[in-house]
Each structure stands twice: as structure tokens, then as C-alpha cells.
Design a protein around this motif. Sequence first.
Motif, mmCIF file in Angstrom:
data_model
loop_
_atom_site.group_PDB
_atom_site.id
_atom_site.type_symbol
_atom_site.label_atom_id
_atom_site.label_comp_id
_atom_site.label_asym_id
_atom_site.label_seq_id
_atom_site.Cartn_x
_atom_site.Cartn_y
_atom_site.Cartn_z
ATOM 1 N N ALA A 215 -46.580 30.630 34.278
ATOM 2 C CA ALA A 215 -46.196 29.064 33.589
ATOM 3 C C ALA A 215 -47.320 27.977 34.551
ATOM 4 N N VAL A 216 -47.480 26.964 33.690
ATOM 5 C CA VAL A 216 -48.353 25.926 34.340
ATOM 6 C C VAL A 216 -47.811 24.493 33.795
ATOM 7 N N ALA A 217 -48.296 23.509 34.250
ATOM 8 C CA ALA A 217 -48.164 22.201 33.560
ATOM 9 C C ALA A 217 -49.449 21.712 32.743
ATOM 10 N N GLY A 218 -49.363 21.766 31.485
ATOM 11 C CA GLY A 218 -50.492 21.803 30.905
ATOM 12 C C GLY A 218 -50.190 20.935 29.388
ATOM 13 N N PRO A 219 -51.261 21.197 28.448
ATOM 14 C CA PRO A 219 -51.118 20.561 27.086
ATOM 15 C C PRO A 219 -49.916 21.075 26.326
ATOM 16 N N ILE A 220 -49.372 19.953 25.780
ATOM 17 C CA ILE A 220 -48.260 20.283 24.938
ATOM 18 C C ILE A 220 -48.326 21.276 23.733
ATOM 19 N N SER A 221 -49.598 21.326 23.162
ATOM 20 C CA SER A 221 -49.763 22.365 22.055
ATOM 21 C C SER A 221 -49.994 23.630 22.444
ATOM 22 N N TYR A 222 -50.098 24.052 23.641
ATOM 23 C CA TYR A 222 -50.627 25.217 24.016
ATOM 24 C C TYR A 222 -49.503 26.389 23.781
ATOM 25 N N ASP A 223 -48.320 26.143 24.028
ATOM 26 C CA ASP A 223 -47.532 27.413 23.684
ATOM 27 C C ASP A 223 -47.010 27.402 22.149
ATOM 28 N N LEU A 224 -47.088 26.254 21.459
ATOM 29 C CA LEU A 224 -47.057 26.347 19.914
ATOM 30 C C LEU A 224 -48.132 27.219 19.366
ATOM 31 N N ILE A 225 -49.351 26.936 19.812
ATOM 32 C CA ILE A 225 -50.500 27.829 19.408
ATOM 33 C C ILE A 225 -50.395 29.281 19.703
ATOM 34 N N SER A 226 -49.737 29.547 20.953
ATOM 35 C CA SER A 226 -49.378 30.926 21.295
ATOM 36 C C SER A 226 -48.661 31.567 20.380
ATOM 37 N N LEU A 227 -47.828 30.921 19.949
ATOM 38 C CA LEU A 227 -46.775 31.622 19.053
ATOM 39 C C LEU A 227 -47.288 31.735 17.512
ATOM 40 N N LEU A 228 -47.956 30.596 16.930
ATOM 41 C CA LEU A 228 -48.473 30.350 15.525
ATOM 42 C C LEU A 228 -49.500 31.159 15.334
ATOM 43 N N ARG A 229 -50.537 31.437 16.486
ATOM 44 C CA ARG A 229 -51.865 31.938 16.396
ATOM 45 C C ARG A 229 -51.880 33.155 17.298
ATOM 46 N N GLY A 230 -50.718 34.021 17.471
ATOM 47 C CA GLY A 230 -50.758 35.147 18.248
ATOM 48 C C GLY A 230 -51.062 36.405 17.545
ATOM 49 N N ARG A 231 -50.720 37.468 18.308
ATOM 50 C CA ARG A 231 -51.333 38.694 17.802
ATOM 51 C C ARG A 231 -50.810 39.284 16.665
ATOM 52 N N TYR A 232 -49.715 38.777 16.170
ATOM 53 C CA TYR A 232 -48.889 39.631 14.961
ATOM 54 C C TYR A 232 -49.034 39.239 13.782
ATOM 55 N N CYS A 233 -49.248 37.643 13.574
ATOM 56 C CA CYS A 233 -49.419 37.308 12.252
ATOM 57 C C CYS A 233 -50.653 36.365 12.225
ATOM 58 N N ARG A 234 -51.144 36.001 10.898
ATOM 59 C CA ARG A 234 -52.000 34.945 10.608
ATOM 60 C C ARG A 234 -51.526 34.059 9.417
ATOM 61 N N PHE A 235 -50.991 33.125 9.789
ATOM 62 C CA PHE A 235 -50.459 32.220 8.654
ATOM 63 C C PHE A 235 -51.412 31.305 7.987
ATOM 64 N N PRO A 236 -51.046 31.216 6.471
ATOM 65 C CA PRO A 236 -52.096 30.405 5.652
ATOM 66 C C PRO A 236 -52.270 28.965 6.273
ATOM 67 N N PRO A 237 -53.380 28.582 6.351
ATOM 68 C CA PRO A 237 -53.511 26.871 6.658
ATOM 69 C C PRO A 237 -52.718 25.903 6.353
ATOM 70 N N ALA A 238 -51.907 25.955 5.242
ATOM 71 C CA ALA A 238 -51.073 25.020 4.754
ATOM 72 C C ALA A 238 -49.632 25.268 5.614
ATOM 73 N N ARG A 239 -49.348 26.504 5.667
ATOM 74 C CA ARG A 239 -48.207 26.960 6.425
ATOM 75 C C ARG A 239 -48.512 26.523 7.893
ATOM 76 N N PHE A 240 -49.395 26.725 8.714
ATOM 77 C CA PHE A 240 -49.687 26.245 9.921
ATOM 78 C C PHE A 240 -49.688 24.833 10.281
ATOM 79 N N ALA A 241 -50.417 24.094 9.203
ATOM 80 C CA ALA A 241 -50.405 22.723 9.228
ATOM 81 C C ALA A 241 -48.934 22.106 9.288
ATOM 82 N N ALA A 242 -48.144 22.712 8.360
ATOM 83 C CA ALA A 242 -46.711 22.145 8.198
ATOM 84 C C ALA A 242 -46.039 22.305 9.392
ATOM 85 N N TRP A 243 -46.080 23.379 10.045
ATOM 86 C CA TRP A 243 -45.329 23.789 11.223
ATOM 87 C C TRP A 243 -45.914 22.656 12.565
#
Length: 341
Positions: A215-243
Motif C-alpha cells: 500500500a502507498v499514498a497515491g492517486p484516488i482513482s488507482y484502486d478503482l481502476i484496479s477493480l474495474l479494469r482488472g484481470r477478470y472482467c472487461r466492462f462496456p465503456p458506458a458501464r465503466f463511465a457510470a461507475w
Amino acid sequence: MPQATPVTRTERLRLWAAARHGLAPEALALSLAAGDASFRRYFRLHLPDGTTRMLMDAPPAQEDSHPFVAIARHWGAVGLPVPRLHGEDLDAGFLELDDLGDTPLQAYLRGDDHPETLAWHERAMALLDDLQNRALPADLPPYDAALLGRELDLFPDWCLGAWLEIETPPGWTALRETLIASALAQPVVTVHRDFDAMNLMVHERCLYLIDFQDAVAGPISYDLISLLRGRYCRFPPARFAAWVEAFRQRAVADGRLPGTTTADAFLGQAQAMAAQRALKVLGIFCRLTLRDGREGYLERLPHFLDHLDDSLAHLPDQDAFRTWLTREFRPALSQRLEATP
């Protein structure tokens, strides 16, 4: 005179656990539970009263467990769901933790558009809100320009050079600087750094955080990206943008983001963060394969290449790099994968 047989780390771990619980070593029931991309291994300890615990074996020469212990104590103290620490020997690299079972979040994912997949991602994002609001980043290492740059350099060093043996494209330096600047422009929060479905354990239908030692002190979006652009799913652009927008609204409401942060601006930062992480992962997975002899990572490269392309499509002035990905990188990757047993 016969030489004494060296005591293995597993035997040392058994002796340590037996002494902790006042048991004879031969009476201790110990079974390998898991390994991960590092040198850590996990063993399940079965105690006579039916209780089970998880033993972490982290060789000190390769793994420093001090950050894990410090973070576990801090996050547990502020009410975050982490495994409780029951015992430690940091000189030996042994820890005894709660046993959270064997079911990570990815076991509950049923496809990119399945209601259960979406519901679990909503719960994971609620946990991320708690992490960022409760855990203080002050004592964590900074996710600074040097670290962001070292991560990005894994792509040309290990993916392009060591594995594919192709040249770095001309636009790399400009893209690298753009992604670093975008990350540093974001508010600083506690960053798990691998907030992925494999590091979220489901125990009694609740999510628990594991593998948080980096763990580090860093950008607020990083962990959100780890979840939404992770190794198991590829969500459509509209779903990603909505989240991403729902996350922005919650972060503005609780003060993690300034009220002046617009939807377009934050989505752009999230896309840039996603590009940084995809490039980092492409490099790390090649390094894990080539340097560390790990299996199962190369087959995930096309998935993260798709993530990278999805991100760059929404960033300005990246058409040339995307063209290089399509015309040169993707064919070279496919050809190399087909030739790799």
C-alpha cells in the motif's frame, strides 16, 4: 560423519506454530493453502479445538513483512475488514492470521453483465470508499513520479525488450510523461495498489482485504481502476463511465475530491490511470514469466492490451500510439504467444 539435513522453511514454520500453541510439532496439522506472485506461501493450521488459522511464510531475504504487520494493525484499528494478526516472528518471516477461507471475489463473478458480477463490484466499491475514508495515508510510502515511472518502464524493459524483442515506439516518452502528470494531479489517498478481485476474500458473504503490504499514498482513482479494469472482467465503456461517475459523486460528497472536479475531468484522469496500470501489468506479467519462472501470466496479456486500448481511446493525442498498438504491438504479441508453449 554424515551431514545434518538442513531444516526446511516449512519445518521451521511448523516448529514455530507448535511452540506458539503448546503442541508437539508432529501433532500439528498443516496444509499448503496458497502461493502468490511473490515469494510468500500460505499454510492452513488446524488446531485441536477445530479452529483454523492461516500461516504466512514470507522469507525475509525476499519479502519484508514489517509493512504488512503495520498496515494490518492500523486498518484493523479503524474498522476495516482485514485478517486479524495472532502472532508474528518478523526475523523468521512467519505470521499467524485469521483464516478467511479459500474463496476470493473472482469465484463469484459470472460474466461481465451478470447481475451477481455487477452487485459484487458495487460492494467492492463501497469497501473502497471505506478504505479511502478510514485509512490514513500519512505513514505510507508516496506513489510519486519516480515509482510511477519505474512501473511504466516495466513495459518497454520487459514486455517490448526482453520478451517481444521489438523497439520502443517514438511516442513512448510523451505518453509516459502524460500519464505520470495525470496521476500526480489527483488527490492523495490510501492506495491498496492491487485492489483486484483476487485480493478481496469473501468470508461469510463479507469482503475482506488481503495482500495490502504494498500500500502507498497515491492517486484516488488507482484502486478503482484496479477493480474495474482488472484481470477478470472487461466492462462496456458506458458501464465503466457510470461507475466512475458514481464514485466521483460519492468522493465529492464526503470530501475526498474537491467539489470543482467535473465528471469529464475525473473520467479523463481515470482513463489515464487505467492506461498506466495496463502498461505496468503488461510489463510485470512478462517479468514474472521471464525472471521468476511463473506460469499463467502470458495468457492474460491480450486482456490487458484490450484494457489499454479502451483507455487510450478516450485520451487526447494518443492516436499515433494506438495505431502502433494495432499495427505492430498486437500482431507481435499474438505471434509470440502462438510460438510460446
